[in-house]
Design an enzyme around this catalytic site. Structure first.
Site: not given
Ligand SMILES: Nc1ncnc2c1ncn2[C@@H]1O[C@H](COP(=O)(O)OP(=O)(O)O)[C@@H](O)[C@H]1O
Ligand SMILES: [Mg+2]
Length: 287
Positions: A132, A161, A199, A242, A257, A259
């Site tokens: 994140s 999104q 963050r 995953r 995602e 993974e």
């Molecule tokens: N469209 C979304 N709606 C709600 N929560 C989101 C969304 N996109 C990301 N998140 C939150 O942010 C986290 C990290 O985003 P993610 O797309 O999984 O990328 P990464 O894990 O590669 O950083 C997710 O686990 C989720 O908690």
């Molecule tokens: Mg993720």
């Protein structure tokens, strides 16, 4: 002679990834010689291993070409370099969508407020990121646009999104496939707090619990995994995968995602799954 496998991590991954001790102990118990190594350790002779398994290479996002160059140089790498190249940029979400798979609705590099997806809150993230980083949740179009423009301006691809509110109550479901078969599933709590902004230090490992996926989640995750060889241009299923699913406004699962690079396998939440990893590694070794 015992076969030798390397489990590969970043410097930090080696220190703190809770999967590594469980995975290496299970492999060692099965008689496999295991080394835990840094991917960027120039002293390692990668050709000495019968299999090199990418695990917690958590620094790849800001060292992408270096990481992919390394991956291309390692014989017998899992997941293979082609899979890593395809999967380390979330533009693969577009390919999943084109293949007819339901994904979180995503706008890429919006030019103005008219381009934003319809929502009351937005998530903005770079297409190359993990853990994140550089990801945030915004309540106004101005903030969402400012964030996405700063990513685009830095030469990155911005994804915008709708913030899916279901993440706050039902959470995110991670389905782990090992050796091409569903191994276990874990529920993850929400990560992005309203008003928090960008963050870099979020810890997603705190709020995890084993769960049983619904039939709809299982079917979607299986369809996604089945699509991978065709989309990437490889023949075998990934050693590990995953698939993180969330619910859309109608309660249907959609892909957040996929993974295939360095997913946490959540072995502390499902210790029995280490046996699935051993079986899958042994199958690769006997190929
Ligand atoms: N469209 C979304 N709606 C709600 N929560 C989101 C969304 N996109 C990301 N998140 C939150 O942010 C986290 C990290 O985003 P993610 O797309 O999984 O990328 P990464 O894990 O590669 O950083 C997710 O686990 C989720 O908690
Ligand atoms: Mg993720």
């Amino acid at each position: 002679m015992a076969e030798r496998v390397a489990l590969v991590a970043s410097e930090r991954g080696l220190r703190v990834d809770p999967d590594l001790p469980l995975a290496s102990a299970a492999l060692a118990d099965a008689g496999v010689g295991v080394d835990l190594v840094r991917w960027d350790d120039g002293a390692v002779d990668w050709s000495a291993y019968d299999l090199v398994v990418v695990r917690s290479c958590w620094d790849y996002a800001w060292r992408l070409e270096e990481f992919l160059g390394w991956a291309g140089s390692v014989p017998r790498l899992r997941n293979p370099a082609e899979v890593l190249r395809w999967n380390t940029d979330k533009t693969y979400v577009r390919e999943l969508e084109r293949a007819g798979l339901p994904v979180v609705p995503t706008v890429w590099d919006p030019a103005g407020a008219d381009d934003l997806p319809e929502a009351g809150e937005w998530v903005v993230k770079p297409s190359v990121s993990a853990g994140s980083r550089d990801t945030a949740r915004w309540t106004t179009p101005e903030e969402a646009l400012a964030h996405s423009s700063s990513l685009t301006g830095a030469g990155r691809t911005a994804m915008v999104q709708p913030y899916l509110a279901s993440v706050d109550d039902v959470g995110e479901t991670a389905l782990l496939f090992i050796g091409g078969r569903l191994s276990h599933a874990v529920r993850k709590g929400p990560l992005l707090a309203r008003g928090e902004g960008v963050r870099q230090d979020r810890d997603s490992r705190g709020d995890l619990a084993p769960t049983t996926p619904t039939d709809a989640q299982r079917q979607l995750a299986t369809a996604v995994l089945d699509a991978v060889p065709g989309l990437v241009g490889v023949t075998s299923p990934p050693l590990y995968a995953r698939i993180d699913l969330v619910e859309d406004g109608a309660g249907r699962p959609v892909v957040l995602e996929l993974e295939l690079t360095e997913p946490s396998l959540f072995l502390p939440q499902a210790p029995a799954a280490a046996a699935n990893l051993v079986r899958a590694v042994e199958a690769e070794l006997s190929r």
